[in-house]
Design a protein around this motif. Sequence first.
Motif, PDB file in Angstrom:
ATOM      1  N   ASN A  72       0.850  -1.194   0.000  1.00 19.85           N
ATOM      2  CA  ASN A  72       0.000   0.000   0.000  1.00 19.85           C
ATOM      3  C   ASN A  72       0.884   1.241   0.000  1.00 19.85           C
ATOM      4  O   ASN A  72       2.104   1.149  -0.123  1.00 19.85           O
ATOM      5  N   ASN A  73       0.267   2.415   0.132  1.00 18.52           N
ATOM      6  CA  ASN A  73       1.036   3.653   0.058  1.00 18.52           C
ATOM      7  C   ASN A  73       2.000   3.819   1.224  1.00 18.52           C
ATOM      8  O   ASN A  73       2.926   4.612   1.157  1.00 18.52           O
ATOM      9  N   ARG A  74       1.782   3.064   2.284  1.00 21.21           N
ATOM     10  CA  ARG A  74       2.696   3.145   3.423  1.00 21.21           C
ATOM     11  C   ARG A  74       3.795   2.092   3.320  1.00 21.21           C
ATOM     12  O   ARG A  74       4.508   1.822   4.277  1.00 21.21           O
ATOM     13  N   LYS A  75       3.864   1.456   2.142  1.00 20.62           N
ATOM     14  CA  LYS A  75       4.943   0.509   1.835  1.00 20.62           C
ATOM     15  C   LYS A  75       4.870  -0.780   2.638  1.00 20.62           C
ATOM     16  O   LYS A  75       5.851  -1.487   2.784  1.00 20.62           O
ATOM     17  N   VAL A  76       3.703  -1.086   3.188  1.00 22.10           N
ATOM     18  CA  VAL A  76       3.525  -2.415   3.767  1.00 22.10           C
ATOM     19  C   VAL A  76       2.472  -3.150   2.928  1.00 22.10           C
ATOM     20  O   VAL A  76       1.751  -2.527   2.158  1.00 22.10           O
ATOM     21  N   MET A  77       2.426  -4.469   3.064  1.00 20.30           N
ATOM     22  CA  MET A  77       1.520  -5.247   2.239  1.00 20.30           C
ATOM     23  C   MET A  77       0.069  -4.830   2.488  1.00 20.30           C
ATOM     24  O   MET A  77      -0.455  -4.984   3.590  1.00 20.30           O
ATOM     25  N   GLY A  78      -0.560  -4.327   1.457  1.00 16.51           N
ATOM     26  CA  GLY A  78      -1.948  -3.907   1.602  1.00 16.51           C
ATOM     27  C   GLY A  78      -2.883  -4.934   0.990  1.00 16.51           C
ATOM     28  O   GLY A  78      -4.089  -4.933   1.227  1.00 16.51           O
ATOM     29  N   LEU A  79      -2.304  -5.808   0.171  1.00 20.70           N
ATOM     30  CA  LEU A  79      -3.082  -6.875  -0.459  1.00 20.70           C
ATOM     31  C   LEU A  79      -2.225  -8.126  -0.340  1.00 20.70           C
ATOM     32  O   LEU A  79      -1.060  -8.130  -0.726  1.00 20.70           O
ATOM     33  N   LYS A  80      -2.815  -9.186   0.237  1.00 20.54           N
ATOM     34  CA  LYS A  80      -1.994 -10.342   0.573  1.00 20.54           C
ATOM     35  C   LYS A  80      -2.517 -11.604  -0.078  1.00 20.54           C
ATOM     36  O   LYS A  80      -3.612 -12.052   0.259  1.00 20.54           O
ATOM     37  N   ASN A  81      -1.749 -12.135  -1.019  1.00 23.31           N
ATOM     38  CA  ASN A  81      -2.077 -13.442  -1.590  1.00 23.31           C
ATOM     39  C   ASN A  81      -3.519 -13.554  -2.037  1.00 23.31           C
ATOM     40  O   ASN A  81      -4.204 -14.503  -1.726  1.00 23.31           O
ATOM     41  N   PHE A  82      -3.963 -12.565  -2.769  1.00 18.01           N
ATOM     42  CA  PHE A  82      -5.382 -12.447  -3.091  1.00 18.01           C
ATOM     43  C   PHE A  82      -5.721 -13.169  -4.393  1.00 18.01           C
ATOM     44  O   PHE A  82      -5.084 -12.952  -5.414  1.00 18.01           O
ATOM     45  N   SER A  83      -6.716 -14.029  -4.345  1.00 17.51           N
ATOM     46  CA  SER A  83      -7.162 -14.735  -5.555  1.00 17.51           C
ATOM     47  C   SER A  83      -8.666 -14.578  -5.725  1.00 17.51           C
ATOM     48  O   SER A  83      -9.419 -14.673  -4.743  1.00 17.51           O
TER      49      SER A  83
END
Length: 507
Positions: A266-277
């Motif tokens: 995300n914009n804060r440079k941490v994972m904002g979307l995780k392994n999404f299917s």
Amino acid sequence: MEYVVEMLNIRKEFPGIVANDNITLTLRKGEIHALLGENGAGKSTLMGVLFGMYQPEKGQVKIRGKEVKIANPNVANRLGIGMVHQHFKLVDNFTVTENIILGSEPLKGITLDIDKAAKRIAELSKHYGLNVDPHAKIEDISVGMQQRVEIMKMLYREAEVLIFDEPTAVLTPSEIEELMKIMRNLIKEGKSIIIITHKLKEIKAVADRCTVIRRGKGIGTVNVAESSEASLAEMMVGRHVSFKVDKKESTPGEVVLKIDSVSAKNNRKVMGLKNFSLEVKAGEIVGIAGVEGNGQSELVETITGLRKMESGKIFLKGDDISNIPIYQRIEKGIGHIPEDRQKRGLVLDYTLESNMVLEVYKKPPFAKYGLLNGAAIRNYAKKILDNFDVRSGEGAASIARTLSGGNQQKAIIGREIELNPKLLIAVQPTRGLDVGSIEYIHKRLIEHRDKGNAVLLVSLELDEVLQLSDRIAIVNNGELIGVVNAKETNENEVGLMMAGVSKESSV
Ligand SMILES: Nc1ncnc2c1ncn2[C@@H]1O[C@H](COP(=O)(O)OP(=O)(O)O)[C@@H](O)[C@H]1O
Ligand SMILES: [Mg+2]
């Protein structure tokens, strides 16, 4: 009849607009009073006047029968008026207690006793069923809890009149129920409440009376028990509206969009979307349900190519599009109604005409041998603007910036649907629209589905997701919590999943 607040014939102007034009609102002691109106109707302005943020040009404010001049929010506080704003005003790295005593009027020479304050907060919390921990840090607690801290702030200052500006917009369904319960507790203890909302269901659930304003003007005040949702809606927009979305059973075909284990920062440079299917098929609408900021923007931006992904793949009709540029994705058939229509949807300084051909002006019939065909562009633009009832001063020649938000939105939706994309990503397609336009947009999205296209709907309005979608994917904290069939689920189940409670069987 005892009124705690009387706002009489209030007029408040901003440059170029009369936000409140001769509005009257009275609040009885011990009532919950809803202030209803479309976006931009002037609700926040009216409450800003009551809370001392704005000075009215005309009109009178009386508190407990006495005329007052509320020069600023401190004066409002002293008069026993508190307000929970649309955007909370809390300091993230302070504790609940620190936030609550912050800005309290200074105690006469004594240093603040944090422990004493915390104790009082704990007592109030218990008394009103607020369930806030005085020692928790704001950054560690949920949005619903932060809102209760804002409520606590008002109670700590012994406010008698509590104003809530669209308090449910940021909450999950179960948090909304909780808030309603808290409001009823507050009333039992003799407080009086004004709640701003444009959600009719909430008004029916909790309010005693309702004042409706439209385009800055007072339309009337009604007893909620004697009014239907339909009649309230009619007062709000000025004509009859139908709420039901008419759609037939979907007949899903081939997979149009396949998202395979995608992760993105995300914009804060941490994972904002995780392994999404997730898959979206031809002829179906898949809705994404979630509280704002749980990965929706990252998801949409990875599909459209606006955001780089860290891992995973995205396929459109079987083609791997994970690494191709934005314009190629558009050419391959992705349409996008963006979340931020002013930043991404329109070039605000261009005419509507130019905006309608942003994606296609280089192609025939709009361009030939490097020359633009003005007449073809004009006709094309005019057709879209007519179809979607886009209202503006000078038609296709109007500068996009001069249109109201709702009309800008209709123009974007018209443009995207006109291209007949195989995959239409609609993000908050009806935000800021009146119920009449919502009805129209919903119809067009369903038509698009019925032409055999895939629609990915991202909306913060759970009702909209439930009504429009064939299947619903629920996100929480960047993860897919589950996918449910819209026909077989309800607000409670989806609400729980939005809060992160996953469901055993998914479809
Ligand atoms: N501080 C301001 N300066 C200029 N215009 C404003 C300001 N606040 C609101 N407006 C305008 O006044 C109108 C009413 O706004 P608002 O009271 O926020 O509506 P609502 O809360 O009902 O959505 C809108 O047209 C808005 O653009
Ligand atoms: Mg407002």
